[in-house]
Design a protein around this motif. Structure first.
Motif, PDB file in Angstrom:
ATOM      1  N   LEU A 162      -7.833  -3.477  -4.530  1.00 55.45           N
ATOM      2  CA  LEU A 162      -7.121  -2.242  -4.238  1.00 55.45           C
ATOM      3  C   LEU A 162      -7.507  -1.181  -5.252  1.00 55.45           C
ATOM      4  O   LEU A 162      -7.681  -1.471  -6.437  1.00 55.45           O
ATOM      5  CB  LEU A 162      -5.603  -2.456  -4.289  1.00 55.45           C
ATOM      6  CG  LEU A 162      -5.006  -3.504  -3.342  1.00 55.45           C
ATOM      7  CD1 LEU A 162      -3.508  -3.625  -3.574  1.00 55.45           C
ATOM      8  CD2 LEU A 162      -5.288  -3.159  -1.889  1.00 55.45           C
TER       9      LEU A 162
ATOM     10  N   SER B 187      -4.449   1.858  -2.493  1.00 55.61           N
ATOM     11  CA  SER B 187      -5.202   2.044  -1.255  1.00 55.61           C
ATOM     12  C   SER B 187      -6.266   0.951  -1.182  1.00 55.61           C
ATOM     13  O   SER B 187      -6.658   0.392  -2.211  1.00 55.61           O
ATOM     14  CB  SER B 187      -5.849   3.431  -1.211  1.00 55.61           C
ATOM     15  OG  SER B 187      -6.738   3.605  -2.300  1.00 55.61           O
TER      16      SER B 187
ATOM     17  N   LEU C 193       0.833  -1.196   0.000  1.00 55.11           N
ATOM     18  CA  LEU C 193       0.000   0.000   0.000  1.00 55.11           C
ATOM     19  C   LEU C 193       0.871   1.250   0.000  1.00 55.11           C
ATOM     20  O   LEU C 193       2.006   1.242   0.482  1.00 55.11           O
ATOM     21  CB  LEU C 193      -0.921   0.007   1.224  1.00 55.11           C
ATOM     22  CG  LEU C 193      -1.953  -1.116   1.323  1.00 55.11           C
ATOM     23  CD1 LEU C 193      -2.737  -0.997   2.621  1.00 55.11           C
ATOM     24  CD2 LEU C 193      -2.903  -1.102   0.128  1.00 55.11           C
TER      25      LEU C 193
END
Length: 221
Positions: free
Chosen positions: A81, A73, A43
């Motif tokens: 994601l 994110s 991330l």
């Protein structure tokens, strides 16, 4: 018979030289096992450094990318994601925030879906600050290198190039982003921010944190 013996002797004498000239055994590209820890580890923001592909259309794209930054994110669903990308293609800056990464844990693959077009890749084991992707495009090998910062060490770059050479790529087939986007040496003074921003990296002009938070919410400088 003497001629055959001489020929055999010449072959045996030349064998050590031939063996020495062979490249070292290539280490296999081992995919990262995708679990909660490794997924959380990717991330945040990454800076694209270089890439290579045997797939013609991808080669054309790699030649035109002069700078690219992307960030991951958490998505709205498990094993998904959100992706935000900012890149400079030749002299044009492009920002995208509409694509997603779908995570398939059973075979350690990542599928990037952008406007109904998907591409599949595997994250390769390496330094935690590197993001090496093996792109799976039918029988066309491809590999890309990204990092947490615009600079990578000589050893990290050599590792990436060794992987490429083992896949059959020559130096001329590796495409790097513009050297102009590399972080300047620490001894060099940082230029003062200008209202025009940075055209090389597509960064917006710097503004005060107060203005940023009030006008653009969570955007930070």
């Amino acid at each position: 018979a003497s001629q055959a013996m001489l020929a055999s002797l010449a072959l045996l004498l030349g064998l050590p030289l031939a063996l020495a000239a062979e490249p070292p055994t290539c280490a296999p590209l081992i995919p990262v096992t995708l679990n909660n820890d490794t997924i959380s580890g990717i991330l945040g923001q990454w800076v694209y450094i270089a890439g290579a592909s045997k797939y013609g259309p991808h080669q054309v794209e790699l030649k035109t990318v002069k700078h690219a930054v992307f960030s991951f994110s958490p998505g709205s669903h498990e094993d998904e994601l959100n992706v935000t990308e900012t890149m400079r293609v030749n002299e044009t800056c492009i920002t995208k925030n509409t694509s997603n990464i779908h995570i398939f844990r059973h075979n350690s693959t990542l599928v990037h879906v952008d406007d109904q077009v998907s591409s599949t890749a595997q994250l390769i084991q390496s330094d935690k600050d590197l993001f090496i992707l093996k792109h799976l495009n039918n029988n066309f090998p491809g590999l890309s290198l990204s990092a947490r910062t615009p600079n990578v060490s000589k050893e990290q770059l050599e590792e990436f190039k060794a992987h490429l050479h083992c896949l059959g790529f020559g130096e001329e087939e590796i495409f790097y982003t513009s050297k102009k986007v590399q972080t300047p040496p620490r001894s060099s003074p940082s230029p003062a921010p200008t209202p025009q921003g940075d055209a090389q990296t597509c960064q917006p002009p710097r503004v005060s944190s107060v203005m940023t938070q009030t006008s653009q919410g969570a955007f930070s400088t």
